[in-house]
Design a protein around this motif. Structure first.
Motif, PDB file in Angstrom:
ATOM      1  N   ALA A 164       0.831  -1.215   0.000  1.00  0.00           N
ATOM      2  CA  ALA A 164       0.000   0.000   0.000  1.00  0.00           C
ATOM      3  C   ALA A 164       0.857   1.252   0.000  1.00  0.00           C
ATOM      4  O   ALA A 164       0.361   2.351   0.269  1.00  0.00           O
ATOM      5  CB  ALA A 164      -0.929  -0.001   1.207  1.00  0.00           C
ATOM      6  N   ALA A 165       2.132   1.112  -0.299  1.00  0.00           N
ATOM      7  CA  ALA A 165       3.062   2.239  -0.209  1.00  0.00           C
ATOM      8  C   ALA A 165       2.617   3.439  -1.025  1.00  0.00           C
ATOM      9  O   ALA A 165       2.692   4.588  -0.561  1.00  0.00           O
ATOM     10  CB  ALA A 165       4.451   1.795  -0.653  1.00  0.00           C
ATOM     11  N   MET A 166       2.117   3.216  -2.245  1.00  0.00           N
ATOM     12  CA  MET A 166       1.787   4.331  -3.130  1.00  0.00           C
ATOM     13  C   MET A 166       0.344   4.816  -2.991  1.00  0.00           C
ATOM     14  O   MET A 166      -0.051   5.773  -3.643  1.00  0.00           O
ATOM     15  CB  MET A 166       2.075   3.932  -4.585  1.00  0.00           C
ATOM     16  CG  MET A 166       3.549   3.698  -4.873  1.00  0.00           C
ATOM     17  SD  MET A 166       3.872   3.259  -6.600  1.00  0.00           S
ATOM     18  CE  MET A 166       3.483   4.811  -7.419  1.00  0.00           C
ATOM     19  N   ILE A 167      -0.442   4.159  -2.158  1.00  0.00           N
ATOM     20  CA  ILE A 167      -1.825   4.586  -1.941  1.00  0.00           C
ATOM     21  C   ILE A 167      -1.821   5.797  -0.998  1.00  0.00           C
ATOM     22  O   ILE A 167      -1.173   5.770   0.045  1.00  0.00           O
ATOM     23  CB  ILE A 167      -2.669   3.452  -1.342  1.00  0.00           C
ATOM     24  CG1 ILE A 167      -2.754   2.284  -2.338  1.00  0.00           C
ATOM     25  CG2 ILE A 167      -4.072   3.933  -0.984  1.00  0.00           C
ATOM     26  CD1 ILE A 167      -3.492   1.074  -1.812  1.00  0.00           C
ATOM     27  N   PRO A 168      -2.523   6.875  -1.355  1.00  0.00           N
ATOM     28  CA  PRO A 168      -2.551   8.061  -0.487  1.00  0.00           C
ATOM     29  C   PRO A 168      -3.037   7.720   0.922  1.00  0.00           C
ATOM     30  O   PRO A 168      -3.843   6.809   1.120  1.00  0.00           O
ATOM     31  CB  PRO A 168      -3.526   8.998  -1.203  1.00  0.00           C
ATOM     32  CG  PRO A 168      -3.475   8.576  -2.639  1.00  0.00           C
ATOM     33  CD  PRO A 168      -3.281   7.095  -2.609  1.00  0.00           C
ATOM     34  N   GLU A 169      -2.555   8.476   1.893  1.00  0.00           N
ATOM     35  CA  GLU A 169      -2.936   8.246   3.287  1.00  0.00           C
ATOM     36  C   GLU A 169      -4.447   8.363   3.480  1.00  0.00           C
ATOM     37  O   GLU A 169      -5.019   7.670   4.326  1.00  0.00           O
ATOM     38  CB  GLU A 169      -2.199   9.223   4.187  1.00  0.00           C
ATOM     39  CG  GLU A 169      -0.698   8.998   4.250  1.00  0.00           C
ATOM     40  CD  GLU A 169       0.004   9.966   5.181  1.00  0.00           C
ATOM     41  OE1 GLU A 169      -0.017   9.701   6.405  1.00  0.00           O
ATOM     42  OE2 GLU A 169       0.550  10.983   4.695  1.00  0.00           O
ATOM     43  N   ALA A 170      -5.083   9.229   2.706  1.00  0.00           N
ATOM     44  CA  ALA A 170      -6.535   9.399   2.831  1.00  0.00           C
ATOM     45  C   ALA A 170      -7.297   8.123   2.522  1.00  0.00           C
ATOM     46  O   ALA A 170      -8.443   7.949   2.967  1.00  0.00           O
ATOM     47  CB  ALA A 170      -6.998  10.515   1.895  1.00  0.00           C
ATOM     48  N   PHE A 171      -6.665   7.217   1.783  1.00  0.00           N
ATOM     49  CA  PHE A 171      -7.306   5.950   1.430  1.00  0.00           C
ATOM     50  C   PHE A 171      -6.696   4.774   2.190  1.00  0.00           C
ATOM     51  O   PHE A 171      -6.906   3.618   1.819  1.00  0.00           O
ATOM     52  CB  PHE A 171      -7.195   5.708  -0.071  1.00  0.00           C
ATOM     53  CG  PHE A 171      -7.930   6.718  -0.912  1.00  0.00           C
ATOM     54  CD1 PHE A 171      -9.314   6.764  -0.926  1.00  0.00           C
ATOM     55  CD2 PHE A 171      -7.226   7.639  -1.691  1.00  0.00           C
ATOM     56  CE1 PHE A 171      -9.991   7.697  -1.700  1.00  0.00           C
ATOM     57  CE2 PHE A 171      -7.894   8.578  -2.463  1.00  0.00           C
ATOM     58  CZ  PHE A 171      -9.280   8.611  -2.467  1.00  0.00           C
ATOM     59  N   GLY A 172      -5.932   5.056   3.231  1.00  0.00           N
ATOM     60  CA  GLY A 172      -5.403   3.984   4.056  1.00  0.00           C
ATOM     61  C   GLY A 172      -4.003   3.530   3.721  1.00  0.00           C
ATOM     62  O   GLY A 172      -3.500   2.573   4.329  1.00  0.00           O
TER      63      GLY A 172
END
Length: 389
Positions: free
Chosen positions: A54-62
């Motif tokens: 999940a490294a590249m997933i924005p923090e807003a999406f977890g």
């Protein structure tokens, strides 16, 4: 383009974290997966639960909200530890397409579930038997009928379908004869594999020399809801390039990880193996090729960082991504040859893992884009030479 300095402390922390997962999966584990042509489900699950995919997933999406540079370190470290990141890299670069071009509804619905590990997005269906790397010639069609798209056609070399929930699909929505440019008229879709398989889509596994889980797909009146379209209809080829640039850069990082594994393996063996009363690493005929392989891997690494910088800055990354992939694949293959030669006959013994990694890294001379196609790209787009094909 100059390479901006990276936060080495943060990158080292990532390496340590990934290594702490990898150390739970021994060479015997990976050897067994290779022998069975299986899938390292336990490893993928633990890597996911630790948050690395999940490294590249924005923090807003977890997710962690990190860039391609950090993601490349994660995959590099998997290979450097003796594993095979080819089983997990798809989610990294497939997410790049969704992140840049997916609707807010699609991202809100899917990204948190990818971050938590509830869903996997490991597959991308682009290549076809007759088109190969000439993507504009694909024949798979997506025809709009009411509120659905109906898919017919065939794809090949599509990886990890059996261990993915979702798949990115490229299909032609406007016939080639009706578009001004052959790169127009293609669209990308997000396919729910659980709904698609045996309901208009069939899967035929392809046995292969590296145990890479890959398949041929057949589409016969597969119906997709219109909300499965990513971005605007007809712009899929341009959208998919973002994912491909990420893919090539991440593959380059994996090759660098392979190269460093081979060099470490070779230098340790050369220092310990004694023949004619002295370690073989004392002989220039043994040590010079290892040193040369090290130099090539380190040089390829610099281009990897340049590609990451361009991508993460939102700048055109096609040239640097292609060159990074070319240099890293070449360097890892040369390191593989040196490592095998250093081990002599023992290099062919499965217990040393050299032959397994030798086969795995050889793939990247061919896929995801062949070295010849990269040379053609550089000649045409960077050197202004006539198009060669």
């Amino acid at each position: 383009m100059s390479v901006a300095p990276l936060d080495q402390e943060s990158l080292d922390a990532i390496r340590d974290g990934v290594r702490s997962v990898c150390q739970n999966y021994s060479a015997e584990y990976w050897r067994g997966i290779d022998e069975q042509q299986g899938f390292p489900d336990a490893f993928v699950t633990e890597l996911t639960e630790a948050g690395w995919l999940a490294a590249m997933i924005p923090e807003a999406f977890g997710g962690s909200g990190l860039g391609l540079a950090e993601a490349s370190v994660i995959l590099e470290e998997v290979n450097r530890c003796g594993g095979n990141a080819g089983f997990v890299h798809g989610q990294m670069y497939n997410m790049a397409t969704l992140l840049k071009h997916g609707s807010e509804t699609q991202k809100a619905e899917i990204l948190p579930r990818l971050a938590s590990g509830e869903l996997r997005l490991q597959s991308m269906a682009v290549t076809e038997p007759t088109a190969g790397t000439d993507t504009t010639q694909i024949k798979t069609t997506a025809i709009k009928r009411g509120d659905k798209y109906v898919i017919n056609g065939q794809k090949v070399w599509i990886s990890r379908v059996q261990h993915s929930d979702l798949m990115i699909l490229l299909a032609r929505t406007t016939p080639l004869a009706e578009v001004a440019r052959k790169s127009e008229g293609m669209s990308i879709f997000l396919v729910d594999l659980h709904q698609a398989i045996d309901n208009g889509m069939s899967v035929q596994p392809i046995s292969n020399m590296v145990g890479h889980e890959t398949n041929e797909l057949f589409f016969d009146e597969l119906e997709l809801p219109e909300e499965s379209l990513i971005g605007e209809e007809g712009k899929g080829f341009r959208y998919i390039l973002d994912g491909l640039n990420a893919e090539r850069t991440l593959i380059a990082a994996e090759c660098i990880g392979d190269g460093r594994w081979f060099i470490d393996k070779a230098r340790h063996y050369a220092g310990e193996r004694v023949v004619f009363g002295r370690p073989i690493g004392q002989n220039q005929g043994v040590q010079f090729p290892i040193a040369e392989a090290h130099i090539e891997v380190e040089a390829a690494d610099l281009m990897r960082w340049q590609a990451c910088q361009a991508f993460d800055a939102g700048q055109p990354a096609g040239a640097s991504a292609n060159m990074a992939k070319y240099l890293a694949a070449k360097a890892s293959w040369e390191a593989a040859n040196v490592c095998l030669q250093t081990h002599g006959g023992f290099g062919f013994a499965t217990e040393y893992d050299v032959e397994r990694k030798f086969r795995e890294t050889r793939l990247y001379q061919v896929a995801p884009i062949s070295t010849n196609l990269i040379l053609s790209y550089v000649a045409e787009h960077l050197l202004d030479l006539p198009r060669s094909f």
